[in-house]
Design an enzyme around this catalytic site. Structure first.
Site: not given
Ligand code: AMP
Ligand code: ZN
Length: 117
Positions: A35-36, A103, A96-97, A90, A105
Site C-alpha cells: 500500500d502506498i 482489494h 472507507g472504500q 472495505n 488489505h
C-alpha cells in the site's frame, strides 16, 4: 463486461503495469503489492487481476478467484513472517472504500485493537 479491465481504474492500471507498484507476489489470477500509504509495518493489498468493484461482487461472479485472493493473503503473511494479521475488505464509502476494484488489505507487524475505527 464483468471482470474486464476498466480504463479509469487505478488497480487495473497496476495489473497492466502502466502505473508502478511495489509488487510482492503475483499469480495467474492475483497481484499483491505494498500500500502506498501503509497503516502498519506490513500493509499489502491483494487484488484479483479481473476488475470487480468490491469483494461481494467478486464472490458472486467469480468465487474461485475470491478464494485465490484469500489464499494469497496467507501467502503474503507467510512471506512477512506474520503469525497474527488482519484482512480487511472495505465496502462502500461509509466503510472507507476509495478504490472500486476489489482489494484485501493485509495488515500486520504491530498490535491491533478491536473494534476497528
Ligand atoms: P480502500 O480505502 O479500502 O479503498 O483502500 C485503497 C487503498 O489503496 C488505500 O489504502 C490507499 O493507500 C491505496 N492506494 C491508493 N493508490 C495506490 C497506489 N498507487 N499504490 C498502492 N496503493 C495505493
Ligand atoms: Zn480495476
Amino acid at each position: 463486461m464483468a471482470g474486464e479491465p476498466q480504463d479509469d481504474c487505478l488497480f487495473c492500471k497496476i495489473v497492466a503495469g502502466t502505473i508502478p507498484a511495489t509488487i510482492v507476489r503475483e499469480t495467474d489470477t492475483t497481484v499483491a503489492f505494498r500500500d502506498i500509504n501503509p497503516q502498519a509495518p506490513t500493509h499489502v493489498l491483494v487484488i484479483p487481476k479481473a476488475h470487480y468493484p468490491d469483494a461481494a461482487a467478486l464472490a458472486a461472479a467469480a468465487p474461485q478467484i475470491a478464494a485465490d485472493v484469500l489464499r494469497e493473503t496467507q501467502a503474503v503473511a507467510d512471506e512477512d513472517k506474520l503469525e497474527s494479521y488482519r484482512v480487511v475488505f472495505n465496502k462502500g464509502p461509509g466503510a472507507g472504500q476509495t478504490v472500486w476494484h476489489t482489494h484485501a488489505h493485509v495488515l500486520g507487524g504491530r498490535g491491533m485493537e478491536w473494534p476497528p475505527g
